[in-house]
Design a protein around this motif. Structure first.
Motif, PDB file in Angstrom:
ATOM      1  N   GLY A 163       9.830  50.771  40.326  1.00 30.00           N
ATOM      2  CA  GLY A 163       9.104  51.238  39.153  1.00 30.00           C
ATOM      3  C   GLY A 163       9.418  50.431  37.913  1.00 30.00           C
ATOM      4  O   GLY A 163       8.530  50.182  37.080  1.00 30.00           O
ATOM      5  N   LEU A 164      10.670  50.000  37.772  1.00 24.78           N
ATOM      6  CA  LEU A 164      11.049  49.182  36.613  1.00 24.78           C
ATOM      7  C   LEU A 164      10.417  47.800  36.684  1.00 24.78           C
ATOM      8  O   LEU A 164       9.944  47.268  35.669  1.00 24.78           O
ATOM      9  CB  LEU A 164      12.571  49.067  36.535  1.00 24.78           C
ATOM     10  N   ILE A 175      14.573  45.623  29.616  1.00 21.78           N
ATOM     11  CA  ILE A 175      14.990  46.944  30.091  1.00 21.78           C
ATOM     12  C   ILE A 175      16.401  47.265  29.597  1.00 21.78           C
ATOM     13  O   ILE A 175      16.695  48.389  29.181  1.00 21.78           O
ATOM     14  CB  ILE A 175      14.922  46.994  31.632  1.00 21.78           C
ATOM     15  N   GLU A 176      17.265  46.276  29.609  1.00 25.00           N
ATOM     16  CA  GLU A 176      18.644  46.465  29.152  1.00 25.00           C
ATOM     17  C   GLU A 176      18.690  46.862  27.681  1.00 25.00           C
ATOM     18  O   GLU A 176      19.450  47.753  27.287  1.00 25.00           O
ATOM     19  CB  GLU A 176      19.429  45.173  29.377  1.00 25.00           C
ATOM     20  N   VAL A 210      20.097  59.542  37.556  1.00 30.86           N
ATOM     21  CA  VAL A 210      20.499  58.360  38.316  1.00 30.86           C
ATOM     22  C   VAL A 210      20.208  57.106  37.507  1.00 30.86           C
ATOM     23  O   VAL A 210      21.021  56.165  37.466  1.00 30.86           O
ATOM     24  CB  VAL A 210      19.785  58.316  39.683  1.00 30.86           C
ATOM     25  N   LEU A 211      19.078  57.065  36.835  1.00 25.94           N
ATOM     26  CA  LEU A 211      18.747  55.932  35.968  1.00 25.94           C
ATOM     27  C   LEU A 211      19.789  55.778  34.863  1.00 25.94           C
ATOM     28  O   LEU A 211      20.234  54.664  34.560  1.00 25.94           O
ATOM     29  CB  LEU A 211      17.355  56.144  35.352  1.00 25.94           C
ATOM     30  N   GLU A 212      20.198  56.906  34.287  1.00 26.32           N
ATOM     31  CA  GLU A 212      21.173  56.880  33.202  1.00 26.32           C
ATOM     32  C   GLU A 212      22.514  56.311  33.673  1.00 26.32           C
ATOM     33  O   GLU A 212      23.209  55.625  32.918  1.00 26.32           O
ATOM     34  CB  GLU A 212      21.367  58.308  32.658  1.00 26.32           C
ATOM     35  N   ASN A 213      22.863  56.557  34.914  1.00 21.69           N
ATOM     36  CA  ASN A 213      24.140  56.091  35.453  1.00 21.69           C
ATOM     37  C   ASN A 213      24.057  54.707  36.094  1.00 21.69           C
ATOM     38  O   ASN A 213      25.096  54.078  36.322  1.00 21.69           O
ATOM     39  CB  ASN A 213      24.663  57.089  36.494  1.00 21.69           C
ATOM     40  N   SER A 214      22.830  54.253  36.387  1.00 23.30           N
ATOM     41  CA  SER A 214      22.698  53.040  37.209  1.00 23.30           C
ATOM     42  C   SER A 214      21.871  51.936  36.557  1.00 23.30           C
ATOM     43  O   SER A 214      21.608  50.917  37.208  1.00 23.30           O
ATOM     44  CB  SER A 214      22.063  53.395  38.568  1.00 23.30           C
ATOM     45  N   CYS A 221      19.323  46.538  36.298  1.00 23.71           N
ATOM     46  CA  CYS A 221      19.001  45.328  35.537  1.00 23.71           C
ATOM     47  C   CYS A 221      19.592  44.089  36.206  1.00 23.71           C
ATOM     48  O   CYS A 221      18.963  43.019  36.233  1.00 23.71           O
ATOM     49  CB  CYS A 221      19.530  45.449  34.108  1.00 23.71           C
ATOM     50  N   SER A 222      20.798  44.230  36.768  1.00 23.41           N
ATOM     51  CA  SER A 222      21.416  43.110  37.473  1.00 23.41           C
ATOM     52  C   SER A 222      20.583  42.700  38.682  1.00 23.41           C
ATOM     53  O   SER A 222      20.401  41.502  38.955  1.00 23.41           O
ATOM     54  CB  SER A 222      22.827  43.508  37.917  1.00 23.41           C
TER      55      SER A 222
END
Length: 574
Positions: free
Chosen positions: A204-205, A273-274, A228-232, A237-238
Motif C-alpha cells: 500500500g505504501l 514516507i519517512e 503495526v505501521l506505527e511500530n514498523s 521505509c528501509s
C-alpha cells in the motif's frame, strides 16, 4: 457451471424489485428450502413432505446453535449431509469465537458464496453512486485467510472470509475497481497473518498515490494495522529504499509477489514516507500517507463502535463506511446510505438471502414474526432458516427497526444478546456496557487521554462481587507517544469509575447502593499493547485475524491471565 454465471444472473435483480416484493420473495425462499430439504432427517421429525408455511412455523422449533449442534456434529464426523441438508454440505464455517464464547461450526455450501458475492456486487453499485472517482484507483484492503482444519468427514472448516478467498469465486472475480487491490492475491492467501499484514502495508505504501479506499472487515483490524505501521514504518521505509522485502517474511508467495510490487529501489519514495511518519503527531496520518483516499470501508457498528474515535483521529474524519451485515449463519443485508455517520448506520435486509423471522424483545417472545411484519421502533432477535441446513436458528443479535426502503425493513445493530455482566439480579448487556464506557471516555478526553480499547468481567472471587473494566489508554501528546510513556491521572480514573456506575441501570444501582450485593466498580488500567496481546492469544486459540472482535466480557480464565499480567493501575468507585 462457472461461479460467476449464477452471480451475474442474481446481480441482474433490481434493488427495487427485491425491496418491493419482500413477502413474495421470502415465501419463495422458504418454499425452496423446505421443498428441497423435505426428506432430510431433521425436517422429517417435524413436517410431512408437503410444503406448508404455517405448519413449518407451528411444528419446527426455534433453536439455538447448541440445540442443532448434535446434528451438525454428526455431519462433521462423517455422516451424510442429508441429516440436515439435501444439497451436499461442502464445508463448515467457523464463527469468530470472541464475541460470545467458543467457536461454532456452521454447515455451508456454494449458495452461501452465491449470496455473499451478490451482496458484494450490490454494495459496489451503492458505493459508486455515493462516492465520486472511486473507480479510478485501488483499494488498500487488509484481507486475510486462516489455515483451515479438516474435519473427520474430510470437509474443511474455515472462517467465512477464508472460504471466500480460497474459492473459485475470488479467483475468477471481475476485473473492476471494487476487486482491484494494492496487495497481490498471494498476500491475502498467506497463512501467516503477521507476515500478511506487514506486506499489505508495504504494498500500500509503494502504491500510495493509487489508493482511493482503505479498509478491513472489522474496525479493530484497521486499528491494528495502524499500530503495526506505527511500530514498523522505519523498517518498511528501509524495504522501499532497498527494493527488498525483510528476510523475516518467509512466505514464498509473499516474497515473489511483493518483489514485483516493489520493483527495485525507491529512495525518494522512502524519504517522503519517512518524513511523514517522523512527525510528532500522527493525527491524520492516513490522509498524509494516502492523500487520495476517499473513505474507510470497515464495520463500525456494534462492538466495533469503540474504534470510531481512534479511526477519526488517524484518518482526519474520512467517511467510515459500514457496508454489510452478515454472520456465519447468513448474509443479512447492506447499508444503502454508506456515507451516513457511524451511529446512524442501518442495514436493509435483502429477502433473497435466507428466510428471516424475528423474536420481539418488547412483547411475547413466542410471537415470532416475518420480515414483512416487523414494526418501526421495535427491537428483535433475528431467526434464520438458510440454504445449508439451519432451520429457525436464533442468531443472538438484537436489532432495532429504524425504517423501510420500499417494503424492506432497515435494522440498526444494537448488541449481542448473550454478552452480559452479572453479579446478583443485575443484567448488564453489551449496549449498557458501551454506554458506561462512552461516559468514561469523555472523562479521559477532558484529561488529555484517549481510550484505545476495553473489556470487562464480573469478579466473584470475593463477596460482594464487583464489575472490573480493563482500559488501555494513551496520551494525546505526540512526544509521549514516541516515548510510550503514560502518567496515570488518579483523579480522572476514579471519576471514570463513578460515571460508569452512574450510567448503569436501576437494578445495578439497587444491588450496589441499597442491597450491598455488588461491590464498587473497578477500573484496571493495562499497559499499551495489551489488547494486541489478547488478540494474539485468541488467534493462537483458533480465531481469525480478519474476523477478530475484542471480547467485551471475558469468560476465558486464560484470557484473563493475559490481561492481569499487564495491569499497571487499579482504581475504584467511591
Amino acid at each position: 457451471m462457472k461461479p460467476n454465471s449464477q452471480i451475474n444472473e442474481g446481480s441482474e435483480m433490481k434493488l427495487e424489485d427485491l425491496t418491493l416484493n419482500v413477502k413474495q420473495i421470502q415465501d419463495d425462499v422458504l418454499e425452496e428450502i423446505l421443498t428441497h430439504n423435505a426428506k432430510t432427517e431433521y425436517l422429517q421429525r417435524f413436517l410431512t413432505e408437503t410444503f406448508d408455511k404455517e405448519l413449518f412455523k407451528k411444528n419446527v422449533p426455534v433453536v439455538t446453535y447448541e440445540d442443532m449442534k448434535p446434528d451438525i456434529e454428526r455431519v462433521v464426523n462423517g455422516e451424510s449431509s442429508d441429516v440436515i441438508s439435501a444439497r451436499p454440505i461442502t464445508g463448515f464455517l467457523l464463527s469468530s469465537g470472541t464475541s460470545g464464547g467458543a467457536q461454532k461450526m456452521m454447515p455451508w455450501n456454494n449458495k452461501y458464496l452465491d449470496n455473499l458475492t451478490f451482496i458484494y456486487d450490490l454494495r459496489m453499485d451503492v458505493i459508486s453512486k455515493h462516492v465520486k472517482g472511486v473507480e479510478e484507483g485501488k483499494g488498500m484492503m487488509f484481507l486475510f485467510t486462516k489455515q483451515e482444519s479438516i474435519t473427520p468427514s474430510g470437509l474443511p472448516a474455515r472462517v467465512a472470509t477464508s472460504s471466500y478467498f480460497k474459492s473459485d469465486y475470488f479467483k475468477s472475480r471481475p476485473s473492476n475497481w471494487y476487486y482491484t487491490y494494492t496487495s497481490p492475491d498471494e498476500v491475502i492467501l498467506c497463512a501467516n497473518n503477521t507476515e500478511s499484514l506487514y506486506c499489505h502495508l508495504l504494498c500500500g505504501l509503494v502504491q500510495r498515490d493509487e489508493v482511493v479506499r482503505m479498509g478491513s472487515i472489522f474496525a479493530s483490524v484497521m486499528v491494528r494495522a495502524i499500530k503495526v505501521l506505527e511500530n514498523s514504518w522505519e523498517e518498511l521505509c528501509s524495504n522501499i529504499r532497498s527494493g527488498h522485502l525483510s528476510k523475516w517474511v518467509t512466505d514464498l508467495g509473499c516474497q515473489s509477489s511483493v518483489a514485483l510490487v516493489l520493483g527495485g529501489p525507491r529512495p525518494e519514495l522512502a524519504d517522503t514516507i519517512e518524513t511523514i511518519c517522523n512527525q510528532e503527531s500522527w493525527k491524520g496520518i492516513v490522509n498524509k500517507l494516502w492523500p487520495n483516499t476517499k473513505y474507510i470501508e470497515t464495520v463500525v457498528t456494534g462492538s466495533m463502535g469503540q474504534y470510531v474515535s481512534t479511526l477519526n483521529y488517524y484518518c482526519n474524519d474520512l467517511p467510515l463506511v459500514s457496508t454489510t451485515y452478515g454472520s456465519s449463519e447468513t448474509t443479512f443485508g447492506i447499508n444503502l446510505d454508506p456515507l451516513c455517520k457511524p451511529e446512524d448506520v442501518s442495514y436493509t435486509f435483502m429477502p433473497n438471502m435466507s428466510y428471516f423471522e424475528f423474536i420481539p424483545m418488547d412483547g411475547d417472545k413466542n410471537d415470532v414474526v416475518d420480515l414483512d411484519d416487523v414494526k418501526l421502533g421495535c427491537t428483535y432477535e433475528p431467526v434464520v432458516t438458510n440454504f445449508a441446513g439451519l432451520y429457525r436458528m436464533r442468531v443472538g443479535d438484537i436489532v432495532l427497526v429504524t425504517g423501510f426502503y420500499n417494503n424492506a425493513p432497515q435494522f440498526k445493530f444494537v448488541r449481542r444478546e448473550n454478552v452480559v455482566l452479572s453479579i446478583d439480579a443485575d443484567k448488564t448487556n453489551e449496549e449498557d456496557l458501551f454506554k458506561a464506557v462512552r461516559q468514561a471516555s469523555r472523562v479521559l478526553e477532558s484529561s488529555g487521554l484517549t481510550l484505545s480499547d476495553f473489556s470487562s468481567y464480573a469478579d466473584t472471587s470475593a463477596f460482594p462481587g464487583h464489575y472490573v473494566v480493563y482500559l488501555e489508554i494513551k496520551s494525546k501528546d505526540g512526544e509521549k507517544r514516541k516515548k510510550n510513556q503514560l502518567e496515570l491521572n488518579e483523579e480522572a480514573l476514579s471519576k471514570c469509575c463513578l460515571v460508569m456506575e452512574d450510567s448503569l441501570d436501576n437494578v445495578y444501582k439497587r444491588c450496589r447502593f441499597k442491597d450491598g450485593s455488588i461491590g464498587p466498580l473497578e477500573v484496571r488500567v493495562v499497559r499499551q499493547g495489551t489488547f494486541d496481546s489478547l488478540e494474539d492469544f485468541f488467534i493462537r486459540q483458533g480465531a481469525s485475524t480478519g474476523q477478530y472482535k475484542t471480547p467485551r466480557c471475558i469468560k476465558s480464565g486464560k484470557a484473563l491471565q493475559v490481561m492481569e499480567a499487564c495491569v499497571v493501575g487499579r482504581f475504584f468507585s467511591t
